[in-house]
Write an enzyme that holds these catalytic residues in place. Structure first.
Site, mmCIF file in Angstrom:
data_model
loop_
_atom_site.group_PDB
_atom_site.id
_atom_site.type_symbol
_atom_site.label_atom_id
_atom_site.label_comp_id
_atom_site.label_asym_id
_atom_site.label_seq_id
_atom_site.Cartn_x
_atom_site.Cartn_y
_atom_site.Cartn_z
ATOM 1 N N SER A 20 -4.291 3.065 -44.838
ATOM 2 C CA SER A 20 -4.722 2.644 -43.730
ATOM 3 C C SER A 20 -4.484 1.173 -42.725
ATOM 4 O O SER A 20 -3.422 0.625 -43.186
ATOM 5 C CB SER A 20 -5.905 2.958 -43.031
ATOM 6 O OG SER A 20 -6.203 2.628 -41.267
ATOM 7 N N ASP A 74 -3.633 14.205 -39.934
ATOM 8 C CA ASP A 74 -3.695 12.710 -39.903
ATOM 9 C C ASP A 74 -3.603 12.118 -38.958
ATOM 10 O O ASP A 74 -3.095 12.409 -38.068
ATOM 11 C CB ASP A 74 -3.271 11.866 -40.903
ATOM 12 C CG ASP A 74 -3.424 10.737 -41.349
ATOM 13 O OD1 ASP A 74 -4.099 10.136 -41.147
ATOM 14 O OD2 ASP A 74 -2.608 10.147 -42.863
ATOM 15 N N HIS A 107 -6.470 12.192 -42.761
ATOM 16 C CA HIS A 107 -6.267 10.176 -43.162
ATOM 17 C C HIS A 107 -7.050 9.823 -44.177
ATOM 18 O O HIS A 107 -6.728 8.953 -44.889
ATOM 19 C CB HIS A 107 -7.060 9.259 -41.800
ATOM 20 C CG HIS A 107 -6.347 8.237 -41.724
ATOM 21 N ND1 HIS A 107 -5.775 7.752 -41.284
ATOM 22 C CD2 HIS A 107 -7.379 6.818 -41.909
ATOM 23 C CE1 HIS A 107 -5.673 6.536 -41.804
ATOM 24 N NE2 HIS A 107 -6.379 5.671 -41.134
#
Length: 231
Positions: free
Chosen positions: A41, A181, A208
């Site tokens: 991320s 995601d 995610h």
């Protein structure tokens, strides 16, 4: 990074600060001569920025669930949001209109989004619960750099965009995302198009956090790329 007195200080909380801190960490650990980086991320965004500078010691890079720019990230989040139940969408809109993104009602609505596009494991893994707990306890960095929510990026990352520099990443790179995601294919595709030595793996049952949702497969894919296992 727990400096709540500096909440809102956009001159201090910048991507360049974290790039410097990453350099400091590598040197303090004594691994800056040869190392691999896995960033997930925001960590993947940071890892990509680091790789763009072409540090001599970087051997391989893993970019997991990360955008190459924040405009497409928000656009995709809005598209995914439109697929939420109508009552959840209305709650999000009303709270945002009234400036109540910090309310329990808004948090509950966001958890519906998170349950679909951040982590689909039920109940939520302890590691992720702890992360959300830490964020709730001190949102200094998230609020200043990102903003009040996934859908409202108002901080120092609002105009963040490294697309034009991705060709400068010269090390072998593994690109990861999940079927459900937040970082949908269109969000991560710029890496695939611009990085010279890149492989892309998409986790079929993850959103995610594939490291939590498909842990065994995630470890297998990453370990193979880093050269620790045979295919």
């Amino acid at each position: 990074t727990h400096l709540p007195a500096r909440k809102g200080d956009t001159d201090f909380w910048t991507p360049s600060l974290f790039l410097s801190e990453l350099d400091n960490l590598l040197k303090s650990l004594g691994v800056d001569g040869e190392y691999d980086i896995l960033g997930q991320s925001w960590g993947g965004m940071l890892g990509a920025m680091h790789a763009i500078t072409q540090p001599k010691g970087l051997r391989r890079l893993v970019i997991a669930n990360s955008p190459a720019d924040m405009v497409s990230w928000v656009q995709t989040a809005d598209r995914l949001r439109s697929g939420l139940p109508e009552d959840v969408q209305e709650t999000l809109k009303r709270c945002e209109r009234e400036g109540k993104e910090g309310s329990e009602e808004y948090e509950e609505a966001m958890m519906v989004f998170y349950g679909r596009h951040v982590c689909r494991v039920k109940p939520m893994p302890e590691e992720l619960e702890a992360a959300f707990g830490s964020l709730k306890e001190d949102d200094t960095v998230y609020l200043t750099m990102n903003g009040p929510s996934e859908f409202s990026v108002t901080g120092t990352l609002k105009t963040w965009n490294i697309r034009d520099d991705l060709h400068k990443i010269k090390v072998p790179t593994l690109l990861l995302n999940g079927r459900y995601d937040e970082a949908q294919d269109e969000v991560v595709d710029p890496y695939f198009q611009a990085v010279e030595k890149v492989k892309w793996y998409r986790f079929a049952e993850s959103s995610h956090t594939p490291q939590l949702e498909e842990r065994e497969e995630f470890m297998k894919v990453v370990a193979h790329f880093l050269g620790y296992t045979k295919p």
